[in-house]
Design an enzyme around this catalytic site. Structure first.
Site, mmCIF file in Angstrom:
data_model
loop_
_atom_site.group_PDB
_atom_site.id
_atom_site.type_symbol
_atom_site.label_atom_id
_atom_site.label_comp_id
_atom_site.label_asym_id
_atom_site.label_seq_id
_atom_site.Cartn_x
_atom_site.Cartn_y
_atom_site.Cartn_z
ATOM 1 N N TYR A 147 0.887 -1.158 0.000
ATOM 2 C CA TYR A 147 0.000 0.000 0.000
ATOM 3 C C TYR A 147 0.922 1.203 0.000
ATOM 4 C CZ TYR A 147 -4.387 -2.477 1.051
ATOM 5 O OH TYR A 147 -5.499 -3.262 0.997
ATOM 6 N N THR A 173 -1.092 -2.523 -4.775
ATOM 7 C CA THR A 173 -2.561 -2.502 -4.836
ATOM 8 C C THR A 173 -3.001 -1.100 -5.208
ATOM 9 O OG1 THR A 173 -2.719 -4.292 -3.256
ATOM 10 C CG2 THR A 173 -4.675 -2.906 -3.502
ATOM 11 N N LYS A 252 -2.289 -4.664 -8.697
ATOM 12 C CA LYS A 252 -3.483 -5.416 -8.271
ATOM 13 C C LYS A 252 -4.677 -4.473 -8.220
ATOM 14 C CE LYS A 252 -5.213 -8.150 -4.352
ATOM 15 N NZ LYS A 252 -6.026 -7.267 -3.515
HETATM 16 C C1 LIG Z 1 -10.327 -9.378 5.336
HETATM 17 C C2 LIG Z 1 -9.656 -8.988 4.059
HETATM 18 C C3 LIG Z 1 -8.520 -8.210 4.115
HETATM 19 C C4 LIG Z 1 -7.857 -7.851 2.930
HETATM 20 N N1 LIG Z 1 -6.686 -7.148 3.007
HETATM 21 C C5 LIG Z 1 -6.038 -6.815 1.856
HETATM 22 C C6 LIG Z 1 -4.788 -6.140 1.911
HETATM 23 O O1 LIG Z 1 -4.264 -5.861 2.980
HETATM 24 N N2 LIG Z 1 -4.207 -5.817 0.734
HETATM 25 C C7 LIG Z 1 -4.759 -6.117 -0.492
HETATM 26 O O2 LIG Z 1 -4.194 -5.805 -1.534
HETATM 27 N N3 LIG Z 1 -5.940 -6.789 -0.554
HETATM 28 C C8 LIG Z 1 -6.572 -7.148 0.582
HETATM 29 N N4 LIG Z 1 -7.739 -7.850 0.508
HETATM 30 C C9 LIG Z 1 -8.262 -8.246 -0.820
HETATM 31 C C10 LIG Z 1 -7.727 -9.613 -1.244
HETATM 32 O O3 LIG Z 1 -6.360 -9.557 -1.564
HETATM 33 C C11 LIG Z 1 -8.474 -10.148 -2.470
HETATM 34 O O4 LIG Z 1 -8.421 -9.190 -3.503
HETATM 35 C C12 LIG Z 1 -9.928 -10.463 -2.158
HETATM 36 O O5 LIG Z 1 -10.023 -11.156 -0.935
HETATM 37 C C13 LIG Z 1 -10.538 -11.304 -3.272
HETATM 38 O O6 LIG Z 1 -11.884 -11.527 -3.050
HETATM 39 P P1 LIG Z 1 -12.462 -12.913 -2.473
HETATM 40 O O7 LIG Z 1 -11.708 -13.188 -1.207
HETATM 41 O O8 LIG Z 1 -13.892 -12.620 -2.213
HETATM 42 O O9 LIG Z 1 -12.232 -13.957 -3.513
HETATM 43 C C14 LIG Z 1 -8.396 -8.242 1.685
HETATM 44 C C15 LIG Z 1 -9.550 -9.031 1.638
HETATM 45 C C16 LIG Z 1 -10.166 -9.414 2.810
HETATM 46 C C17 LIG Z 1 -11.381 -10.296 2.728
#
Ligand SMILES: Cc1cc2nc3c(=O)[nH]c(=O)nc-3n(C[C@H](O)[C@H](O)[C@H](O)COP(=O)(O)O)c2cc1C
Length: 379
Positions: A147, A173, A252
């Site tokens: 980030y 991201t 991403k």
């Molecule tokens: C609880 C949670 C925390 C997340 N934290 C991050 C993060 O810190 N950085 C990031 O790039 N994406 C984060 N994501 C997004 C995930 O990398 C991913 O894009 C997403 O979970 C995909 O959707 P799905 O889990 O419904 O398949 C997070 C997702 C969830 C559910």
């Protein structure tokens, strides 16, 4: 002891655990294990949850037209990304603050990923630092998700630490210049970042600590929140990052094909098609529906990865057939972690492996270079 008692005690001695099988069962088990605030944070999306629903529904709107008489006896779903070959086309998505799911947090997940030869992507806002995670799984493949910080020296410093600690790629991201409007968390007043749960990579960072005016907890949290909202994020930052690291850089959160063209001009090394699991801008296109036009724009010049809505092996096959080289498993592994720690994450990956393998064979695909033989139609 009668026979029945004997049988019962054998079962007790073996401590047989019955693991969930489907995503829905893992989710239900995780819901029972996590604190309500943490579970709400994990399962919910932004706004009215339109995109979150759309992500999953998108899979039902595409159907596989399989091939027959294809001799799939030499089944192999290995994939090579940035010079390293993996037996399965999966990665663990970056998910912040995994201690919300389990006391061992990212340390449990990275060990599971490493045991099964799956790359682990560590979040900037992890519960454990870059170095702690590296030490927990020294030989496993690890990527670092960035980030961008308003104070960009912090970004460069984290990337340098990741490179030094043996991480193999940087995932920037780009869909999170600020946090989405997450009604569940607003309602429950749950902000894990404000509680300091995602500070491990910051408090261990020399550039972050140097810039702090005061080292008390409130100042640390305030400074993280100030740095993580980067409304100014722009392609020029990617250009600068390119100059500061030799690691491949993936973006991403790309959904528009024209952003692919710009990414290629800036020398980006990989694209992750994602809408952050519906947690950022509500109302956006289901990630799977964005995938074909992104794959078309990339023309196989760089890897295209995919996440948002992957729940089972047939979803993986559909994403691969629509142009992904590999997929990121998100919530399913988080729920595995919540339910059974490292073993839970391993079971989730094994479940994906098994169903994907079966589904590819039944589709007539012996290895992933043949995936183009499949036809995908609107269901
Ligand atoms: C609880 C949670 C925390 C997340 N934290 C991050 C993060 O810190 N950085 C990031 O790039 N994406 C984060 N994501 C997004 C995930 O990398 C991913 O894009 C997403 O979970 C995909 O959707 P799905 O889990 O419904 O398949 C997070 C997702 C969830 C559910």
């Amino acid at each position: 002891m009668n026979q029945q008692e004997g049988l019962l005690s054998v079962e007790t001695d073996r401590k047989e655990i019955h693991f969930p099988l489907s995503f829905e069962e893992w989710e239900q088990k995780a819901a029972g294990m996590m604190q309500p605030g943490g579970y709400g944070y994990a399962c919910s999306g932004a706004g009215k949850g339109e995109t979150g629903r759309r992500n999953e529904e998108a899979f039902g709107k595409w159907a596989i037209v399989p091939r027959m008489l294809s001799d799939v006896s030499d089944g192999d779903m290995s994939v090579t990304l940035f010079g390293r070959t993996y037996k399965t086309p999966f990665l663990l998505a970056p998910i912040g603050m995994q201690k919300l799911a389990h006391p061992e947090g990212e340390l449990a997940s990275v060990k599971a990923a490493s045991n099964l030869n799956v790359p682990f992507i560590l979040s900037t806002v992890a519960s454990h630092s870059i170095e702690e995670v590296a030490a927990a799984a020294p030989t496993g493949s690890k990527w670092f998700q960035l980030y961008w910080s308003n104070n960009e020296e912090i970004s460069f410093s984290m990337v340098e630490r990741a490179e030094k600690a043996g991480y193999e790629a940087i995932v920037v991201t780009v869909d999170t210049v600020r946090t989405g409007f997450r009604e569940t968390d607003i309602r429950s007043e749950f902000s894990p970042l404000s509680k300091g749960l995602g500070k491990a990579n910051y408090v261990s960072d020399p550039a972050f600590m140097k810039a702090l005016k005061s080292q008390d907890d409130d100042a640390i949290v305030a400074s993280i929140l100030e740095n993580i909202q980067t409304l100014s994020l722009h392609w020029r930052h990617i250009a600068k990052l390119k100059e500061r690291t030799n690691l491949p850089i993936l973006l991403k959160g790309i959904l528009h094909p024209e952003d692919v063209q710009t990414a290629l001009e800036y020398g980006v090394d990989g694209i992750i098609v994602s809408n952050h699991g519906g947690r950022q801008l509500d109302g956006v296109i289901g990630a799977l529906d964005a995938l074909p036009s992104i794959a078309e724009a990339v023309q196989k010049r760089i890897p295209v990865l995919f996440d948002s809505g992957i729940r089972r092996g047939t979803d993986v096959v559909k994403a691969l057939a629509l142009g992904a080289d590999a997929v990121l498993i998100g919530r399913p592994f988080l729920y595995g972690l919540a339910a059974h720690g490292q073993q839970g994450v391993e079971k989730v990956i094994e479940g994906f492996t098994r169903e994907t393998e079966i589904s590819l064979s039944l589709s007539g695909i012996a290895n992933l270079s043949q995936i183009g033989r499949l036809k995908m139609v609107r269901a």
